[in-house]
Write a protein that holds these residues in place. Structure first.
Motif, short mmCIF file in Angstrom:
data_model
loop_
_atom_site.label_atom_id
_atom_site.label_comp_id
_atom_site.label_asym_id
_atom_site.label_seq_id
_atom_site.Cartn_x
_atom_site.Cartn_y
_atom_site.Cartn_z
N ALA A 77 25.20 100.86 25.57
CA ALA A 77 25.09 100.06 24.34
C ALA A 77 26.34 99.21 24.12
O ALA A 77 26.24 98.01 23.80
N ALA A 78 27.51 99.81 24.30
CA ALA A 78 28.76 99.05 24.09
C ALA A 78 28.88 97.93 25.11
O ALA A 78 29.29 96.80 24.78
N ALA A 79 28.53 98.23 26.36
CA ALA A 79 28.62 97.20 27.41
C ALA A 79 27.63 96.07 27.16
O ALA A 79 27.94 94.89 27.35
N LEU A 80 26.41 96.41 26.74
CA LEU A 80 25.41 95.38 26.49
C LEU A 80 25.82 94.49 25.31
O LEU A 80 25.63 93.26 25.35
N ARG A 81 26.36 95.10 24.28
CA ARG A 81 26.79 94.31 23.11
C ARG A 81 27.82 93.27 23.51
O ARG A 81 27.73 92.10 23.12
N LEU A 82 28.80 93.68 24.29
CA LEU A 82 29.82 92.73 24.74
C LEU A 82 29.25 91.76 25.77
O LEU A 82 29.74 90.63 25.88
N SER A 83 28.25 92.17 26.51
CA SER A 83 27.62 91.26 27.48
C SER A 83 26.97 90.08 26.78
O SER A 83 27.02 88.94 27.28
N VAL A 84 26.35 90.33 25.63
CA VAL A 84 25.74 89.23 24.87
C VAL A 84 26.80 88.20 24.51
O VAL A 84 26.61 86.99 24.72
N ARG A 85 27.93 88.66 24.01
CA ARG A 85 28.99 87.72 23.64
C ARG A 85 29.58 87.02 24.86
O ARG A 85 29.81 85.81 24.85
N ALA A 86 29.82 87.79 25.93
CA ALA A 86 30.43 87.19 27.12
C ALA A 86 29.51 86.14 27.73
O ALA A 86 29.97 85.08 28.17
N CYS A 87 28.21 86.41 27.78
CA CYS A 87 27.26 85.42 28.31
C CYS A 87 27.23 84.18 27.43
O CYS A 87 27.14 83.05 27.93
N ARG A 88 27.33 84.38 26.12
CA ARG A 88 27.37 83.22 25.22
C ARG A 88 28.59 82.37 25.49
O ARG A 88 28.51 81.14 25.59
N GLU A 89 29.77 83.01 25.64
CA GLU A 89 30.98 82.25 25.87
C GLU A 89 30.99 81.61 27.26
O GLU A 89 31.65 80.58 27.46
N ALA A 90 30.26 82.21 28.22
CA ALA A 90 30.14 81.61 29.55
C ALA A 90 29.01 80.59 29.60
O ALA A 90 28.77 79.98 30.66
N GLN A 91 28.32 80.41 28.48
CA GLN A 91 27.18 79.49 28.35
C GLN A 91 26.06 79.85 29.32
O GLN A 91 25.35 78.98 29.82
N GLN A 92 25.88 81.12 29.57
CA GLN A 92 24.77 81.63 30.37
C GLN A 92 23.72 82.18 29.39
O GLN A 92 23.58 83.38 29.19
#
Length: 396
Positions: free
Chosen positions: A200-215
């Motif tokens: 859950a913690a990894a997925l939550r940060l994945s959403v943000r990281a993908c947004r900042e990577a514009q993926q």
């Protein structure tokens, strides 16, 4: 005859040789009187007695915390922090006291106070039995360094720790703040592949990281996985909508809002849960839809009107903010005085930006100078004045 007097006959008889003991007794009596006044909400009497008692018995942490709470409640946070810092004792003041001190220091962004205090007490918590306390201290160091924008130092500290959930989260957050989303995604992939990792913690940060990577396709997939872990948790939906707004994706954010209103829009609490971050982001269209949904169901209008005014001011919609403020009913309840003070501030701010004049600017400045305020009030005021073309008043 005095209900709070702890002075005995023998102590009075031997006053010349027992002055220190009697001083402690007087201090305890003053603080007992102050705490009684505190619980009775006689604030002036409580503060006076607590101050006098602490001057005689400075080691009383209960009275010190009560007085610090008064300073916080009256927006005198710097004074509260200095009061609590003076109560830091050797060898250790206790974790509860330290936690409150750290929380207050972070509120006023005095991160050096946190780091300085951690270094002061770190040597005390040694040995295997103090492992949990050391981990807690290290977590406070991370929060302070992040608040102080020392992202390179945070990354170095996290990379030196064993590869667990906390270290991985710290690495990802530091990399994102350093504008290295690709590296953050790599760490996230390693994190999720590790046995026993917090998905859950990894997925939550994945959403943000993908947004900042514009993926954005990957962001949608990660968000869907996150929601699937707890489909009935509205907070996970709010988090994704916020990420859509931050990405500037108006259409997907609107569609996600529709889904949220269908699933969770039946309570005022859930509507406000989404409305608050939307107001912070000044997304007026989505916030107006939240407020409309609340009005259709007959929920109390005031919380949503307050958030609308906040968003309108951030977005420079002065007339809309003034209209909404004028529509609000008089504040009632225990928080009525604070609410009215906030409205008076907003009215003066709107007067200054809608019809700029020396008189309106002076009234706003004098109003703010007349009492202590929290930092966000000044930040909002300065931003609005600059947006309204009044940089001179903003500097006042």
């Amino acid at each position: 005859r005095k209900p709070y007097s702890l002075l005995t006959y023998s102590a009075a008889l031997f006053l010349p040789v027992r002055q220190r003991e009697i001083q402690d007794t007087r201090g305890q009596a003053l603080m007992a009187r102050g705490m009684e006044a505190w619980h009775a909400r006689r604030w002036s009497e409580a503060v006076t007695n607590l101050r006098q008692g602490l001057a005689l018995v400075p080691q009383d942490s209960r009275a010190r915390l009560a007085l610090a709470q008064f300073y916080v409640a009256t927006n005198q946070r710097t004074m509260a922090l200095r009061l609590m810092e003076a109560g830091l004792i050797e060898p250790l003041p206790g974790r509860i006291y330290l936690a409150k001190f750290f929380d207050l220091a972070e509120q006023i962004e005095d991160f050096d106070a946190v780091l300085r205090t951690v270094e002061r007490y770190r040597p005390v918590w040694q040995g295997a039995d103090a492992w949990a306390d050391r981990r807690w201290l290290e977590g406070r160091v991370f929060g302070a360094r992040m608040g102080a924008r020392q992202f390179a130092e945070v990354l170095a500290l996290a990379e030196a720790e064993p590869p667990d959930d906390r270290a991985s989260e710290q690495r990802v957050l530091a990399l994102l703040e350093l504008q290295r989303p690709a590296d953050a995604l790599r760490v996230l992939a390693e994190w999720r592949a590790r046995p026993g990792a917090s998905v859950a913690a990894a997925l939550r940060l994945s959403v943000r990281a993908c947004r900042e990577a514009q993926q954005f396709d990957a962001m949608e997939r990660a968000w869907a996985e996150l929601r699937a872990l707890a489909p009935a948790d509205p907070r996970l939906y709010v988090y994704g909508i916020v990420q859509q707004v931050l990405a500037g994706r108006a259409a997907p954010a609107g569609a996600a809002l529709d889904n949220y209103l269908f699933r969770f829009g039946g309570t005022a609490q859930n509507l406000q849960l989404l409305a608050e971050p939307l107001a912070e982001l000044a997304d007026v269209p989505l916030l107006e839809r939240c407020a409309a949904a609340a009005a259709e169901q007959g929920f109390a209008a005031q919380p949503f009107q307050t958030l609308l005014v906040q968003a309108y001011v951030k977005d420079g919609q002065w007339d809309a903010a003034a209209r909404t403020l004028a529509q609000m009913k008089p504040a009632t309840g225990r928080a009525a005085a604070v609410e009215q003070l906030q409205r008076d501030w907003m009215r003066r701010l709107l007067d200054a930006v809608r019809a700029p004049s020396e008189g309106a600017s002076l009234m706003l400045v004098n109003f703010l100078r007349a009492r202590p305020w929290a930092k966000p009030v000044f930040q909002t005021t300065v931003a609005a004045l600059r947006r309204g073309g009044q940089p001179e008043t903003a500097l006042a």
